[in-house]
Design a protein around this motif. Structure first.
Motif, PDB file in Angstrom:
ATOM      1  N   LEU A  58     125.450 -10.856  51.194  1.00 31.42           N
ATOM      2  CA  LEU A  58     126.864 -11.129  50.992  1.00 31.42           C
ATOM      3  C   LEU A  58     127.673  -9.888  51.372  1.00 31.42           C
ATOM      4  O   LEU A  58     127.303  -8.769  51.021  1.00 31.42           O
ATOM      5  CB  LEU A  58     127.101 -11.471  49.515  1.00 31.42           C
TER       6      LEU A  58
ATOM      7  N   THR B 175     117.299 -26.185  53.269  1.00 33.31           N
ATOM      8  CA  THR B 175     117.457 -24.796  52.824  1.00 33.31           C
ATOM      9  C   THR B 175     117.140 -23.911  54.030  1.00 33.31           C
ATOM     10  O   THR B 175     115.992 -23.530  54.247  1.00 33.31           O
ATOM     11  CB  THR B 175     116.518 -24.478  51.644  1.00 33.31           C
TER      12      THR B 175
ATOM     13  N   ARG C  41     120.657 -16.584  49.543  1.00 36.53           N
ATOM     14  CA  ARG C  41     120.626 -15.250  50.144  1.00 36.53           C
ATOM     15  C   ARG C  41     119.330 -14.516  49.762  1.00 36.53           C
ATOM     16  O   ARG C  41     118.816 -14.687  48.653  1.00 36.53           O
ATOM     17  CB  ARG C  41     121.839 -14.439  49.718  1.00 36.53           C
TER      18      ARG C  41
ATOM     19  N   LEU D 144     122.462 -22.414  50.635  1.00 34.06           N
ATOM     20  CA  LEU D 144     122.434 -21.077  51.229  1.00 34.06           C
ATOM     21  C   LEU D 144     121.914 -20.077  50.203  1.00 34.06           C
ATOM     22  O   LEU D 144     122.671 -19.577  49.383  1.00 34.06           O
ATOM     23  CB  LEU D 144     123.834 -20.707  51.727  1.00 34.06           C
TER      24      LEU D 144
ATOM     25  N   TYR E  78     125.161 -21.140  59.127  1.00 28.16           N
ATOM     26  CA  TYR E  78     124.574 -20.936  57.798  1.00 28.16           C
ATOM     27  C   TYR E  78     124.721 -19.483  57.344  1.00 28.16           C
ATOM     28  O   TYR E  78     125.160 -19.196  56.232  1.00 28.16           O
ATOM     29  CB  TYR E  78     123.093 -21.311  57.791  1.00 28.16           C
ATOM     30  N   ASN E  79     124.320 -18.541  58.206  1.00 30.00           N
ATOM     31  CA  ASN E  79     124.402 -17.125  57.860  1.00 30.00           C
ATOM     32  C   ASN E  79     125.848 -16.648  57.787  1.00 30.00           C
ATOM     33  O   ASN E  79     126.193 -15.833  56.937  1.00 30.00           O
ATOM     34  CB  ASN E  79     123.590 -16.287  58.848  1.00 30.00           C
TER      35      ASN E  79
ATOM     36  N   SER F 279     127.141 -17.832  54.512  1.00 30.09           N
ATOM     37  CA  SER F 279     126.501 -17.101  53.419  1.00 30.09           C
ATOM     38  C   SER F 279     127.098 -15.709  53.227  1.00 30.09           C
ATOM     39  O   SER F 279     127.377 -15.316  52.097  1.00 30.09           O
ATOM     40  CB  SER F 279     124.994 -17.002  53.670  1.00 30.09           C
TER      41      SER F 279
ATOM     42  N   ILE G  32     118.282 -17.674  55.400  1.00 34.97           N
ATOM     43  CA  ILE G  32     119.443 -16.780  55.354  1.00 34.97           C
ATOM     44  C   ILE G  32     118.906 -15.360  55.462  1.00 34.97           C
ATOM     45  O   ILE G  32     118.069 -14.946  54.662  1.00 34.97           O
ATOM     46  CB  ILE G  32     120.256 -16.973  54.054  1.00 34.97           C
TER      47      ILE G  32
ATOM     48  N   ASP H 249     127.929 -20.785  48.931  1.00 35.03           N
ATOM     49  CA  ASP H 249     126.592 -21.042  48.383  1.00 35.03           C
ATOM     50  C   ASP H 249     125.968 -22.301  48.961  1.00 35.03           C
ATOM     51  O   ASP H 249     124.769 -22.515  48.825  1.00 35.03           O
ATOM     52  CB  ASP H 249     126.658 -21.185  46.858  1.00 35.03           C
ATOM     53  N   ARG H 250     126.796 -23.130  49.564  1.00 33.92           N
ATOM     54  CA  ARG H 250     126.301 -24.380  50.137  1.00 33.92           C
ATOM     55  C   ARG H 250     127.283 -24.859  51.197  1.00 33.92           C
ATOM     56  O   ARG H 250     128.468 -24.542  51.145  1.00 33.92           O
ATOM     57  CB  ARG H 250     126.100 -25.456  49.070  1.00 33.92           C
TER      58      ARG H 250
ATOM     59  N   SER I  52     133.249 -21.804  46.795  1.00 34.13           N
ATOM     60  CA  SER I  52     131.969 -21.408  47.382  1.00 34.13           C
ATOM     61  C   SER I  52     131.204 -22.575  48.009  1.00 34.13           C
ATOM     62  O   SER I  52     130.065 -22.408  48.424  1.00 34.13           O
ATOM     63  CB  SER I  52     131.093 -20.717  46.339  1.00 34.13           C
TER      64      SER I  52
END
Length: 183
Positions: A65, A58, A178, A176, A151-152, A155, A61, A160-161, A104
């Motif tokens: 969005l 994990t 947020r 991910l 990752y960012n 996101s 983030i 979401d992943r 997603s």
């Protein structure tokens, strides 16, 4: 490294709409044909596009969005990543997909038949993709910072992943989550 022209990106975005329809059909067919012992997750694409998750991270983030982002924008991003990893001097043996009901889940599949996978190798692939994403036309066209990691970047685009998989037995998932921004 050659990047696609704007007209190619628009074509890829149109192709992305078709990809959404095809992926939806695959999920429906897999869900209908699965037995009680099979595990198919329509939301994430697990059981259709990748095996069960073996390890999970994990990452932090830091960004929200982006507004007006949907499945088509995620697919255009994926299409540009696939073009960037398939051309030039350093071809990466991966295929990238946006899967799940709302596309997603970002799935990165290594297509080398004898590749050995660990969470460390999965993280290394994600680091390489961080470098590639910073130079994608879609990233600059959307005004996204070149300081984002994969990752960012994923996101803010509504993923979401991220799942990195060998397509056989191993899947590494980055969830991910947020940040919650106070009003």
């Amino acid at each position: 490294m050659a990047f696609p022209k704007a007209s190619q990106v628009r074509s890829l975005a149109a192709f992305g709409v078709l990809s959404v329809l095809v992926a939806s059909t695959h999920l429906q067919a897999a869900a209908q044909s699965s037995s009680a012992s099979d595990t198919v997750d329509r939301l994430t694409g697990a059981g259709v596009y990748f095996p069960p998750v073996s390890s999970t991270d994990t990452p932090e983030i830091r960004f929200e969005l982006m507004e007006a982002i949907g499945p088509q924008q995620r697919q255009a991003f994926v299409d540009q990543l696939n073009l960037a990893t398939a051309g030039g001097e350093r071809v990466l043996p991966i295929v990238i997909q946006a899967v799940g009901e709302d596309r997603s889940t970002l799935v990165i599949m290594n297509i080398e038949p004898e590749a050995f996978f660990t969470p460390y190798i999965a993280r290394a692939i994600l680091a390489r993709l961080t470098s590639l994403t910073r130079f994608l036309p879609a990233v600059s066209e959307m005004g996204l910072s070149s300081e984002f990691d994969i990752y960012n970047m994923a996101s803010v685009l509504g993923f979401d992943r991220i799942v990195v998989t060998d397509g056989r037995e191993f899947s590494h998932e980055a969830r991910l989550v947020r940040p919650v921004i106070a009003p």
